[in-house]
Structure formats: C-alpha cells, structure tokens
Scaffold this motif. Structure first.
Motif, PDB file in Angstrom:
ATOM      1  N   LYS A 176      17.112 -41.908  11.146  1.00  9.02           N
ATOM      2  CA  LYS A 176      18.795 -42.287  11.614  1.00  9.02           C
ATOM      3  C   LYS A 176      19.204 -42.555  13.251  1.00  9.02           C
ATOM      4  O   LYS A 176      19.567 -43.412  12.599  1.00  9.02           O
ATOM      5  CB  LYS A 176      20.064 -41.216  10.816  1.00  9.02           C
ATOM      6  N   VAL A 177      18.616 -41.709  13.858  1.00 16.48           N
ATOM      7  CA  VAL A 177      18.335 -42.014  15.321  1.00 16.48           C
ATOM      8  C   VAL A 177      17.868 -43.460  15.503  1.00 16.48           C
ATOM      9  O   VAL A 177      17.994 -44.452  15.869  1.00 16.48           O
ATOM     10  CB  VAL A 177      18.166 -41.238  16.178  1.00 16.48           C
ATOM     11  N   GLN A 178      16.216 -44.058  14.709  1.00 22.74           N
ATOM     12  CA  GLN A 178      15.614 -44.713  14.848  1.00 22.74           C
ATOM     13  C   GLN A 178      16.170 -45.872  14.310  1.00 22.74           C
ATOM     14  O   GLN A 178      15.927 -46.980  15.289  1.00 22.74           O
ATOM     15  CB  GLN A 178      14.047 -44.078  14.431  1.00 22.74           C
ATOM     16  N   ASP A 179      16.957 -45.779  13.981  1.00 20.27           N
ATOM     17  CA  ASP A 179      17.307 -47.221  12.786  1.00 20.27           C
ATOM     18  C   ASP A 179      18.832 -47.810  13.967  1.00 20.27           C
ATOM     19  O   ASP A 179      18.521 -49.074  13.976  1.00 20.27           O
ATOM     20  CB  ASP A 179      17.516 -47.040  11.246  1.00 20.27           C
ATOM     21  N   ARG A 180      19.107 -46.927  14.686  1.00 16.71           N
ATOM     22  CA  ARG A 180      20.051 -47.317  15.313  1.00 16.71           C
ATOM     23  C   ARG A 180      19.059 -47.322  16.905  1.00 16.71           C
ATOM     24  O   ARG A 180      19.750 -47.991  17.608  1.00 16.71           O
ATOM     25  CB  ARG A 180      21.866 -46.402  15.359  1.00 16.71           C
ATOM     26  N   ASP A 181      18.452 -47.492  17.099  1.00 16.31           N
ATOM     27  CA  ASP A 181      17.678 -47.309  18.371  1.00 16.31           C
ATOM     28  C   ASP A 181      17.415 -48.950  18.771  1.00 16.31           C
ATOM     29  O   ASP A 181      16.539 -49.463  17.449  1.00 16.31           O
ATOM     30  CB  ASP A 181      16.164 -46.199  18.545  1.00 16.31           C
ATOM     31  N   PHE A 182      17.729 -49.530  19.879  1.00 18.62           N
ATOM     32  CA  PHE A 182      17.378 -50.793  19.829  1.00 18.62           C
ATOM     33  C   PHE A 182      16.034 -50.870  20.282  1.00 18.62           C
ATOM     34  O   PHE A 182      15.472 -52.170  19.705  1.00 18.62           O
ATOM     35  CB  PHE A 182      17.812 -51.179  21.155  1.00 18.62           C
ATOM     36  N   THR A 183      15.023 -50.134  19.813  1.00 22.41           N
ATOM     37  CA  THR A 183      13.684 -50.700  20.664  1.00 22.41           C
ATOM     38  C   THR A 183      12.512 -50.308  18.905  1.00 22.41           C
ATOM     39  O   THR A 183      11.611 -50.885  18.845  1.00 22.41           O
ATOM     40  CB  THR A 183      13.434 -49.277  21.200  1.00 22.41           C
TER      41      THR A 183
END
Length: 74
Positions: free
Chosen positions: A13-20
C-alpha cells in the motif's frame, strides 16, 4: 505467518502511494511540472518585455553635426 502477510500488504500500500515506486504517477507529475514551468517562464518573459519596451528607454545619441545628411559647418 499472518503478521508477515499483513506487513507485506501494508508495504505494498505504501509503495503504491509512493512517488518513486509508481512510474505512472511520477511521469505525469514531471510532465505537468515541466508544462507549468514552461508556461510560467513564457509568461514572465512576455511580461518583462512588455514592461521594459524599447520605446520606453529610447535615447538620442550625440552625433557630430558635420556627419549629418545635411552637414553643418562652423
């Protein structure tokens, strides 16, 4: 085992929302940022040219009278 699965889901979830980690949203962001910068630069340049017009700062240089089209001699 359940804790690891929950951790992986939260990390995803965090990686999906992360810009990079999401190249689709990051490329769209960079595109719109570059378009905004181009428009701002163009508008700023046009505004500067409008306020600092050539006619506003026009000056008459000193020319020797003997070099005019109809020269004046002493």
């Amino acid at each position: 085992m359940d804790l690891q699965q929950e951790y992986r889901e939260e990390l995803q979830k965090v990686q999906d929302r992360d810009f990079t980690h999401n190249w689709v949203s990051s490329s769209a962001f960079v595109f719109y940022l570059s378009v905004f910068c181009f428009v701002a630069f163009t508008f700023g340049t046009c505004a500067r040219l409008y306020t600092e017009r050539y006619n506003k700062n026009k000056f008459e240089p000193k020319v020797q009278e003997s070099t005019l089209y109809t020269p004046k001699y002493k």
